[in-house]
Design an enzyme around this catalytic site. Structure first.
Site, PDB file in Angstrom:
ATOM      1  N   GLU A  79       0.978  -1.253   0.132  1.00 21.68           N
ATOM      2  CA  GLU A  79      -0.147   0.030   0.196  1.00 21.68           C
ATOM      3  C   GLU A  79       0.982   1.132  -0.035  1.00 21.68           C
ATOM      4  OE1 GLU A  79      -2.211  -0.129   3.503  1.00 21.68           O
ATOM      5  OE2 GLU A  79      -3.011   1.971   3.322  1.00 21.68           O
ATOM      6  N   ASP A 105      -1.265  -1.409   5.776  1.00 21.49           N
ATOM      7  CA  ASP A 105      -1.063  -0.945   7.002  1.00 21.49           C
ATOM      8  C   ASP A 105      -1.929  -1.500   8.020  1.00 21.49           C
ATOM      9  OD1 ASP A 105       0.526   1.146   6.286  1.00 21.49           O
ATOM     10  OD2 ASP A 105      -0.893   2.673   6.115  1.00 21.49           O
ATOM     11  N   ASP A 159      -4.474  -0.862   9.645  1.00 17.45           N
ATOM     12  CA  ASP A 159      -5.533   0.082  10.188  1.00 17.45           C
ATOM     13  C   ASP A 159      -6.667  -0.014   9.267  1.00 17.45           C
ATOM     14  OD1 ASP A 159      -4.864   1.244   7.824  1.00 17.45           O
ATOM     15  OD2 ASP A 159      -4.231   3.319   8.820  1.00 17.45           O
ATOM     16  N   ASP A 201      -8.166   1.772   6.948  1.00 19.41           N
ATOM     17  CA  ASP A 201      -7.537   2.088   5.528  1.00 19.41           C
ATOM     18  C   ASP A 201      -6.952   0.841   4.926  1.00 19.41           C
ATOM     19  OD1 ASP A 201      -9.193   4.214   4.966  1.00 19.41           O
ATOM     20  OD2 ASP A 201      -7.311   5.814   5.152  1.00 19.41           O
TER      21      ASP A 201
END
Ligand code: 0RA
Length: 653
Positions: free
Chosen positions: A436, A514, A516, A518
């Site tokens: 990402e 990541d 998280d 997103d």
């Protein structure tokens, strides 16, 4: 003396028994030959094997309800209200029929040759295999006014069948504890079992299937439980699968009948999406690789719709051909057949080979679909319009794709400029990280072992393929990059649908995002793309998810990474108990970018220490529904799913 001989000596077994014990001993020695593996799949397969016997009893017309309970120690009870397994003395085997069923390989169902028996699992091995692989099994049969019981240890009877009480009910209850010394995993997964029971309820209308989980309570203090029942069967299944898709006709088209002793059911619905979702079953087994039943259905569908469309005159203005694919765009369909002696072929033995099935399915679908179209002119028109739209879009898609391919040829090797390739050329040794963002991509490039690890950075949110028309996919930069880096191509034409897997340039494809919200979203977008366009890669075990750490905990010169909340708590405890001062520093990693190249290598990329999670498909039909729900338009079902499953994901918002 061998174990078997010792056992025989102690229990006075006759020569006839030897074969029996050797049979079950063989199962314990090579369990994978009988149940596939001794991992998650094999463990759950034990439950399916027992439930299948009850389903057979239900299909014979004698059982209406089946209950499955997961006990706190991960033992399982399956109860049905059928006639009860026969308990009378078996002259040839010199023991009760029940004991024969429970201890003889392939003995199930032999008493009742005329009964209609078609289920029986992918491996179809019978309940004696479950017995052999259970440290403890107890079966209770209510039949003929009495409750009978027998218990076994590792498949061997603890005592002969006994009567324990009077009863006015009938039925069979089996409780078993999978043998810990055989299985690599011990925990039953509620989601896996419940989605299989739901599937069975849709495939066998009129049967009630209940699941209880005694390991866990809900907020009101009750055990987790679900009840599955379908009145209509496959049309209900379609409504369930397509709950978050926008349907084109009010009710699914439902076709049911029997030809040459082969019962079949088909249901189909068109929706506004662009994907084709065909699910096929033989004897309640999902035939992932299709086969003759599916081929018969496709052939009849194309021919019948085409001939109707031509007669209707709606195709008059069309300037190009309609292909088989166009009839299936936005189509969700399920076909379920019951075949007495199925031949399973293909790589995963989930492709029906019986040639006689193709013709009978073709015949029934032609007949009933023609009748449907005549009777429902409004729906018929909607369907033909959808097909014309699909053909028009396919035409545009081909132009876009040809343009892309031409560009690739012009730009030399065709490998994307963003790809940092590895030097190794043997694909079985190569890995590609889909990362990402450009910044994390840069760190990964520095941290990797460039001999066999390639890095492809992806820019932010990739295209949601669930909602996009096919030609858009060929226009998306990130998706083109993935195709070209991996070396595989797909066609939109019927014969070139399959991936050219032998061209795959990396056998490990690792999604690294990541930790998280997103990052999870991006991972899901990438998985959606793989599931819809490169499913074979998932089925082949090529797709993995990297697991970056959530925390770095430091104290003085010692530091430790943590991958979960529990680990964090225990490391903090450890550090505070063996130190003098309270100076513990906790860093929460929100993104890959917060790690330097060395840290990323140590924790997430070094094969010696990293944890990769392989992406698998436990239940293809359920996976289809979840992807359409997660990536589709409707918000409330998605929110509910996320709330229910958030505890399984290591993310904070
Ligand atoms: C064969 C014959 C009969 C019952 C069954 C099989 C049977 C097997 C299982 C396995 C789980 N539940 C089951 N329920 C029934 C009985 C035939 C008769 O009563 O005439």
């Amino acid at each position: 003396m061998t174990d078997i001989e010792k056992d025989l000596a102690s229990k006075n077994y006759t020569a006839d028994n030897i074969q029996v014990l050797e049979g079950l001993e063989a199962v314990r020695k090579r369990p994978a030959m009988y149940i596939g593996d001794v991992n998650v799949r094999g463990l759950h397969h034990l439950v399916y094997e027992v439930v299948d016997n009850s389903i057979d009893e239900a299909l014979a017309g004698y059982c209406t309800k089946i209950e499955v309970t997961i006990h706190p120690d991960n033992s399982i009870t399956v109860t049905d209200n059928g006639r009860g397994i026969p308990v009378d003395f078996h002259e040839k085997e010199k023991k009760s029929a029940l004991e024969v069923v429970m201890t003889l390989l392939h003995a199930g169902g032999k008493f009742d040759k005329d009964s209609y028996k078609v289920s029986g699992g992918l491996h179809g091995v019978g309940v004696s295999v479950v017995n052999a692989l259970s440290s403890k099994l107890k079966v209770t049969v209510q039949r003929g006014g009495k409750t009978h019981q027998q218990e076994y240890s590792c498949g061997k009877p603890d005592y002969s069948i006994k009567i324990i009480e009077d009863t006015s009910n009938t039925g069979t209850t089996t409780t078993f504890k999978p043998d810990d010394s055989i299985f690599m995993v011990k925990q039953y997964d509620y989601a896996i079992l419940s989605s299989r029971l739901r599937e069975l309820a849709f495939l066998n209308k009129g049967i009630t299937l209940v699941i209880f989980d005694e390991r866990e309570k809900d907020d009101d203090g009750n055990f987790i439980t679900d009840t599955f029942f379908s009145k209509e069967g496959l049309p209900d299944f379609i409504e369930y699968l397509d709950a978050t898709r926008e349907k084109l006709i009010p009710e699914p088209i439902s076709m049911e009948g029997e030809r040459n002793g082969i019962p079949m059911e088909i249901a189909m619905q068109y929706n506004t999406s662009f994907s084709e979702n065909l699910h096929s079953y033989v004897n309640n087994i999902n035939t992932h690789e299709g086969g003759t039943h599916l081929a018969g259905f496709r052939r009849a569908l194309t021919r019948t719709l085409k001939s109707y469309a031509e007669k209707s005159g709606m195709l008059a203005k069309l300037k190009f051909d309609i292909s088989g694919d166009d009839f299936r765009e936005g189509l969700t369909s399920i076909i379920s057949v019951k075949v007495q002696e199925p031949q399973f072929e293909g790589q995963t033995k989930t492709k029906l080979g019986n040639s006689e099935v193709m013709g009978v399915v073709d015949q029934l679908v032609s007949e009933l679909l023609t009748y449907y179209l005549e009777e429902h002119p409004k729906e018929a028109k909607t369907i033909v319009n959808k097909v014309i739209l699909a053909a028009t879009a396919r035409h545009a898609a081909r132009k876009a794709r040809e343009l892309v391919q031409r560009k690739n040829i012009l730009s030399g090797s065709g490998l994307p400029g963003k790809l940092a390739d590895c030097s190794e050329k043997d694909p079985s040794l190569c890995e590609i990280y889909l990362v990402e963002g450009d910044s994390a991509g840069g760190t990964a490039k520095q941290g990797r072992d460039r001999r066999y690890q390639a890095i492809l950075p992806l820019r932010g949110k990739i295209l949601n393929v669930e909602k996009a028309m096919q030609y858009k996919i060929f226009e998306s930069e990130e998706i083109k990059n993935m195709f070209t880096a991996l070396g595989v191509t797909i066609g939109t034409e019927e014969d070139s649908k399959a991936l050219n897997l032998e061209k795959l340039r990396y056998h490990k494809i690792i999604i690294m995002t990541d930790a998280d919200v997103d990052g999870s979203h991006i991972a899901t977008l990438i998985l959606t793309f793989f599931f819809r366009y490169m499913k074979e890669l998932i089925e082949n075990g090529n797709v993995f998810i990297a697991t970056p750490p959530l925390y770095l905990i430091k104290k003085g010169s010692s530091e430790k990474y943590c991958w979960s909340e529990e680990e964090r708590v225990s490391v903090v405890k450890e550090f505070s108990s063996n130190g003098k001062e309270t100076g513990i520093h906790i860093q929460r990693y929100k993104g890959l970018g917060e790690m330097n190249a060395e840290q990323l290598w140590d924790t997430t990329m070094n094969p010696e220490f990293r944890t990769l999670r392989m992406v698998t498909i436990e239940n293809g039909t359920e996976a289809d529904r979840i992807f359409s729900m997660l990536m589709g338009d409707e918000v409330p079902p998605r929110r509910e799913f996320i709330e229910k499953n958030a505890k399984y994901a290591n993310i904070d918002a």
